[in-house]
Design a protein around this motif. Sequence first.
Motif, PDB file in Angstrom:
ATOM      1  N   THR A 361      43.623  60.608  41.901  1.00 21.71           N
ATOM      2  CA  THR A 361      43.501  59.310  42.564  1.00 21.71           C
ATOM      3  C   THR A 361      42.241  58.577  42.102  1.00 21.71           C
ATOM      4  OG1 THR A 361      44.643  60.176  44.525  1.00 21.71           O
ATOM      5  CG2 THR A 361      43.406  58.134  44.789  1.00 21.71           C
ATOM      6  N   VAL A 362      41.125  59.300  42.080  1.00 24.36           N
ATOM      7  CA  VAL A 362      39.861  58.700  41.619  1.00 24.36           C
ATOM      8  C   VAL A 362      39.982  58.236  40.170  1.00 24.36           C
ATOM      9  CG1 VAL A 362      37.432  59.175  41.098  1.00 24.36           C
ATOM     10  CG2 VAL A 362      38.437  60.017  43.230  1.00 24.36           C
ATOM     11  N   VAL A 363      40.583  59.061  39.327  1.00 23.34           N
ATOM     12  CA  VAL A 363      40.700  58.736  37.906  1.00 23.34           C
ATOM     13  C   VAL A 363      41.641  57.562  37.680  1.00 23.34           C
ATOM     14  CG1 VAL A 363      41.500  59.605  35.666  1.00 23.34           C
ATOM     15  CG2 VAL A 363      40.076  61.054  37.131  1.00 23.34           C
ATOM     16  N   LEU A 364      42.785  57.544  38.373  1.00 19.41           N
ATOM     17  CA  LEU A 364      43.725  56.443  38.195  1.00 19.41           C
ATOM     18  C   LEU A 364      43.113  55.111  38.622  1.00 19.41           C
ATOM     19  CD1 LEU A 364      47.074  58.087  39.373  1.00 19.41           C
ATOM     20  CD2 LEU A 364      46.448  57.441  37.037  1.00 19.41           C
ATOM     21  N   ILE A 365      42.380  55.111  39.724  1.00 21.76           N
ATOM     22  CA  ILE A 365      41.704  53.871  40.138  1.00 21.76           C
ATOM     23  C   ILE A 365      40.649  53.483  39.101  1.00 21.76           C
ATOM     24  CG2 ILE A 365      40.182  52.865  41.882  1.00 21.76           C
ATOM     25  CD1 ILE A 365      41.683  54.532  43.970  1.00 21.76           C
ATOM     26  N   SER A 366      39.976  54.476  38.511  1.00 22.54           N
ATOM     27  CA  SER A 366      38.958  54.171  37.493  1.00 22.54           C
ATOM     28  C   SER A 366      39.573  53.471  36.289  1.00 22.54           C
ATOM     29  CB  SER A 366      38.266  55.461  37.044  1.00 22.54           C
ATOM     30  OG  SER A 366      39.028  56.174  36.090  1.00 22.54           O
ATOM     31  N   TRP A 367      40.829  53.830  35.942  1.00 22.05           N
ATOM     32  CA  TRP A 367      41.449  53.190  34.789  1.00 22.05           C
ATOM     33  C   TRP A 367      41.741  51.716  35.037  1.00 22.05           C
ATOM     34  CZ3 TRP A 367      39.700  55.826  31.350  1.00 22.05           C
ATOM     35  CH2 TRP A 367      39.920  57.185  31.139  1.00 22.05           C
ATOM     36  N   VAL A 368      41.844  51.310  36.293  1.00 20.74           N
ATOM     37  CA  VAL A 368      41.992  49.883  36.589  1.00 20.74           C
ATOM     38  C   VAL A 368      40.735  49.139  36.151  1.00 20.74           C
ATOM     39  CG1 VAL A 368      42.347  48.166  38.396  1.00 20.74           C
ATOM     40  CG2 VAL A 368      43.531  50.371  38.529  1.00 20.74           C
ATOM     41  N   PHE A 369      39.562  49.688  36.491  1.00 22.50           N
ATOM     42  CA  PHE A 369      38.306  49.091  36.037  1.00 22.50           C
ATOM     43  C   PHE A 369      38.224  49.079  34.518  1.00 22.50           C
ATOM     44  CE2 PHE A 369      37.153  50.746  40.274  1.00 22.50           C
ATOM     45  CZ  PHE A 369      36.574  49.615  40.827  1.00 22.50           C
ATOM     46  N   PHE A 370      38.685  50.141  33.899  1.00 22.51           N
ATOM     47  CA  PHE A 370      38.536  50.314  32.454  1.00 22.51           C
ATOM     48  C   PHE A 370      39.461  49.404  31.662  1.00 22.51           C
ATOM     49  CE2 PHE A 370      38.729  52.596  28.416  1.00 22.51           C
ATOM     50  CZ  PHE A 370      37.433  53.064  28.277  1.00 22.51           C
ATOM     51  N   ALA A 371      40.688  49.232  32.160  1.00 26.83           N
ATOM     52  CA  ALA A 371      41.704  48.532  31.384  1.00 26.83           C
ATOM     53  C   ALA A 371      41.662  47.017  31.538  1.00 26.83           C
ATOM     54  CB  ALA A 371      43.093  49.034  31.780  1.00 26.83           C
ATOM     55  N   LEU A 372      41.220  46.541  32.708  1.00 22.40           N
ATOM     56  CA  LEU A 372      41.267  45.099  32.997  1.00 22.40           C
ATOM     57  C   LEU A 372      39.865  44.508  32.915  1.00 22.40           C
ATOM     58  CD1 LEU A 372      43.717  45.278  36.028  1.00 22.40           C
ATOM     59  CD2 LEU A 372      44.272  44.756  33.646  1.00 22.40           C
ATOM     60  N   PRO A 375      37.841  38.394  34.978  1.00 22.92           N
ATOM     61  CA  PRO A 375      37.453  38.286  36.398  1.00 22.92           C
ATOM     62  C   PRO A 375      38.679  38.078  37.279  1.00 22.92           C
ATOM     63  CG  PRO A 375      36.050  36.891  35.001  1.00 22.92           C
ATOM     64  CD  PRO A 375      37.151  37.403  34.126  1.00 22.92           C
ATOM     65  N   GLY A 376      38.727  38.785  38.365  1.00 21.56           N
ATOM     66  CA  GLY A 376      39.815  38.647  39.317  1.00 21.56           C
ATOM     67  C   GLY A 376      40.970  39.596  39.085  1.00 21.56           C
ATOM     68  N   GLU A 377      41.107  40.129  37.870  1.00 21.30           N
ATOM     69  CA  GLU A 377      42.233  41.017  37.581  1.00 21.30           C
ATOM     70  C   GLU A 377      42.114  42.348  38.318  1.00 21.30           C
ATOM     71  OE1 GLU A 377      43.907  39.866  33.154  1.00 21.30           O
ATOM     72  OE2 GLU A 377      42.316  41.366  33.309  1.00 21.30           O
ATOM     73  N   ILE A 378      40.899  42.883  38.368  1.00 24.79           N
ATOM     74  CA  ILE A 378      40.702  44.206  38.982  1.00 24.79           C
ATOM     75  C   ILE A 378      41.034  44.180  40.474  1.00 24.79           C
ATOM     76  CG2 ILE A 378      39.002  45.991  39.538  1.00 24.79           C
ATOM     77  CD1 ILE A 378      37.685  45.354  36.826  1.00 24.79           C
ATOM     78  N   PRO A 379      40.424  43.297  41.275  1.00 22.06           N
ATOM     79  CA  PRO A 379      40.774  43.286  42.702  1.00 22.06           C
ATOM     80  C   PRO A 379      42.242  42.969  42.955  1.00 22.06           C
ATOM     81  CG  PRO A 379      39.362  41.415  42.138  1.00 22.06           C
ATOM     82  CD  PRO A 379      39.345  42.333  40.978  1.00 22.06           C
ATOM     83  N   ALA A 380      42.838  42.105  42.130  1.00 19.48           N
ATOM     84  CA  ALA A 380      44.255  41.765  42.306  1.00 19.48           C
ATOM     85  C   ALA A 380      45.132  42.986  42.059  1.00 19.48           C
ATOM     86  CB  ALA A 380      44.646  40.632  41.359  1.00 19.48           C
ATOM     87  N   TYR A 381      44.811  43.747  41.035  1.00 22.87           N
ATOM     88  CA  TYR A 381      45.622  44.930  40.729  1.00 22.87           C
ATOM     89  C   TYR A 381      45.448  45.995  41.807  1.00 22.87           C
ATOM     90  CZ  TYR A 381      48.394  47.959  37.742  1.00 22.87           C
ATOM     91  OH  TYR A 381      49.407  48.746  37.238  1.00 22.87           O
ATOM     92  N   LEU A 382      44.213  46.183  42.280  1.00 25.02           N
ATOM     93  CA  LEU A 382      43.979  47.149  43.353  1.00 25.02           C
ATOM     94  C   LEU A 382      44.706  46.752  44.632  1.00 25.02           C
ATOM     95  CD1 LEU A 382      40.184  47.903  42.805  1.00 25.02           C
ATOM     96  CD2 LEU A 382      42.103  49.414  42.311  1.00 25.02           C
ATOM     97  N   GLN A 383      44.768  45.452  44.904  1.00 27.97           N
ATOM     98  CA  GLN A 383      45.527  44.978  46.055  1.00 27.97           C
ATOM     99  C   GLN A 383      46.995  45.370  45.928  1.00 27.97           C
ATOM    100  OE1 GLN A 383      44.900  40.764  46.282  1.00 27.97           O
ATOM    101  NE2 GLN A 383      42.919  40.940  47.316  1.00 27.97           N
ATOM    102  N   ALA A 384      47.541  45.197  44.713  1.00 29.02           N
ATOM    103  CA  ALA A 384      48.950  45.547  44.502  1.00 29.02           C
ATOM    104  C   ALA A 384      49.170  47.049  44.663  1.00 29.02           C
ATOM    105  CB  ALA A 384      49.389  45.089  43.109  1.00 29.02           C
ATOM    106  N   MET A 385      48.238  47.867  44.186  1.00 30.28           N
ATOM    107  CA  MET A 385      48.389  49.320  44.284  1.00 30.28           C
ATOM    108  C   MET A 385      48.450  49.790  45.736  1.00 30.28           C
ATOM    109  SD  MET A 385      45.830  50.695  41.259  1.00 30.28           S
ATOM    110  CE  MET A 385      46.032  52.430  41.716  1.00 30.28           C
ATOM    111  N   PHE A 386      47.733  49.090  46.609  1.00 28.44           N
ATOM    112  CA  PHE A 386      47.671  49.525  48.011  1.00 28.44           C
ATOM    113  C   PHE A 386      48.432  48.597  48.954  1.00 28.44           C
ATOM    114  CE2 PHE A 386      44.098  51.552  45.871  1.00 28.44           C
ATOM    115  CZ  PHE A 386      44.288  52.875  46.267  1.00 28.44           C
ATOM    116  N   GLY A 387      49.332  47.792  48.386  1.00 28.60           N
ATOM    117  CA  GLY A 387      50.242  46.983  49.187  1.00 28.60           C
ATOM    118  C   GLY A 387      49.589  45.852  49.936  1.00 28.60           C
ATOM    119  N   LEU A 388      48.477  45.328  49.438  1.00 27.83           N
ATOM    120  CA  LEU A 388      47.749  44.270  50.139  1.00 27.83           C
ATOM    121  C   LEU A 388      48.057  42.880  49.584  1.00 27.83           C
ATOM    122  CD1 LEU A 388      44.268  46.051  50.447  1.00 27.83           C
ATOM    123  CD2 LEU A 388      46.140  45.975  52.124  1.00 27.83           C
TER     124      LEU A 388
END
Length: 471
Positions: A361-372, A375-388
């Motif tokens: 879980t920690v590593v998969l979330i880290s790849w969001v930071f790494f791949a995107l 600006p704005g892409e990281i929080p938007a993708y994390l929102q989608a991952m957690f249904g927000l």
Amino acid sequence: MVFSSVLFLFRFLPIFMICYFLVPRNMKNLVLFLGSLVFYAWGEPVYIFLMLFSTISDFVWGRLIEDYRGKDCSRIFLLCSVVINLFILGFFKYADFLLQTVNTVFGTSIPLLGLPLPIGISFYTFQTMSYVIDVYRGDAKAQRNILQFGVYVTMFPQLIAGPILKYHQIEKYLQERRSDLDAISYGAKRFVTGLAKKVLLANNLGLLWTQISSLKNDQMSVLMAWIGIVAYAFQIYFDFSGYSDMAIGLGAILGFHFPENFNYPYIATSVTDFWHRWHISLSTWFKEYVYIPLGGNRKGLARQILNILIVWTLTGIWHGAGWNFLFWGLWFALFLILEKLFLGELLKNAPVVFGRVYTLTVVLISWVFFALEKPGEIPAYLQAMFGLNGVGLMNTQAMFLGNEYLVLLIIALVACLPVGSLLVHRLKSSKTGPAMALYRVGEKVIPAALLILSVAYIVDASYNPFLYFRF
């Protein structure tokens, strides 16, 4: 020139190997050095002079440090080497990022330099720095042969993306090495394995990630977001470990023994364990040349936490000039510190499956930071991952892509686990006739089949990036 290209596989590599194995032993270093220069100059004809400058500069500093060992000036020589290396790396890698940050913060319009990043500069700079530091410490003797040192720095199998070699690891091979049939056979199989990881798995998983990451936020369900980041996790693993396999295989063919760079990182039971398994040569470099010199864990808990923060800040920005890489490094620093404080003991006493789920879980979330990076892409993708983001758990597009790539994702999952190596080991060590026969047939048929499939894909496909080339 990438390993997974027609140019490399059917032009450069055959011509180089013919020249390398035909010349006398005392000329092999010269052929390897010149071949490596041609390999690098094919994609970076201008920056070859930068690499040669780094090579000559650190060769000279190493000689001076050894010649004046025990005197105050040896420390000055070390400082000069470190400053020059860090300046070159910093200038080409971070100058535009810093100028852009200044323009954003202060509203200025300073023009950017627009310099392309020299390929492999992060890797060969760390190699030459480690050499000079080791000579200063007395852990290695200064190389007196400029050609042998040039081979160490420019060697094409690992020049572009590692593994990062410390000088003492290959010193004896620079002076004398032999290529026997067993080493050549092992190297060829290892190269083909890496090639298959790259072109059959990483490239196709990259296409899936590209499709998902290009979607708008209101199109991405929870399932879609998790499929996407899992695809990226597989892509970057097979891309980078595949390159490392190819580098190790080519090194074995040429008579070298390179250290392993990956050890099934996705079965790690903690973040600490993950970094003992992922990009091992980089984490070892930072441990030996930054963490331990800062005091490591020898000066109390508070100092250890500070040292972890420093190391992972540097690890993050080593990967690229962007805020996302800094956040990526700090993300890992957070969990490494928590594991030092209390979480590590909890994980030791918890069921193994808990540690693996937590780490993934920690590593998969880290790849969001790494791949995107935008600006704005990281929080938007994390929102989608957690249904927000309001889209919901799944949608028809997620089901379609999941079904379309299901077989590939299952193959990738099995391939990143030690299942295959355990099976091979059991067959190889078995004394029963059928098992031995299966092993002997498999070790010949499987590499040949992987090579044919990989070449067919390379000839037909146009999507063939190496993710770590940009670092």
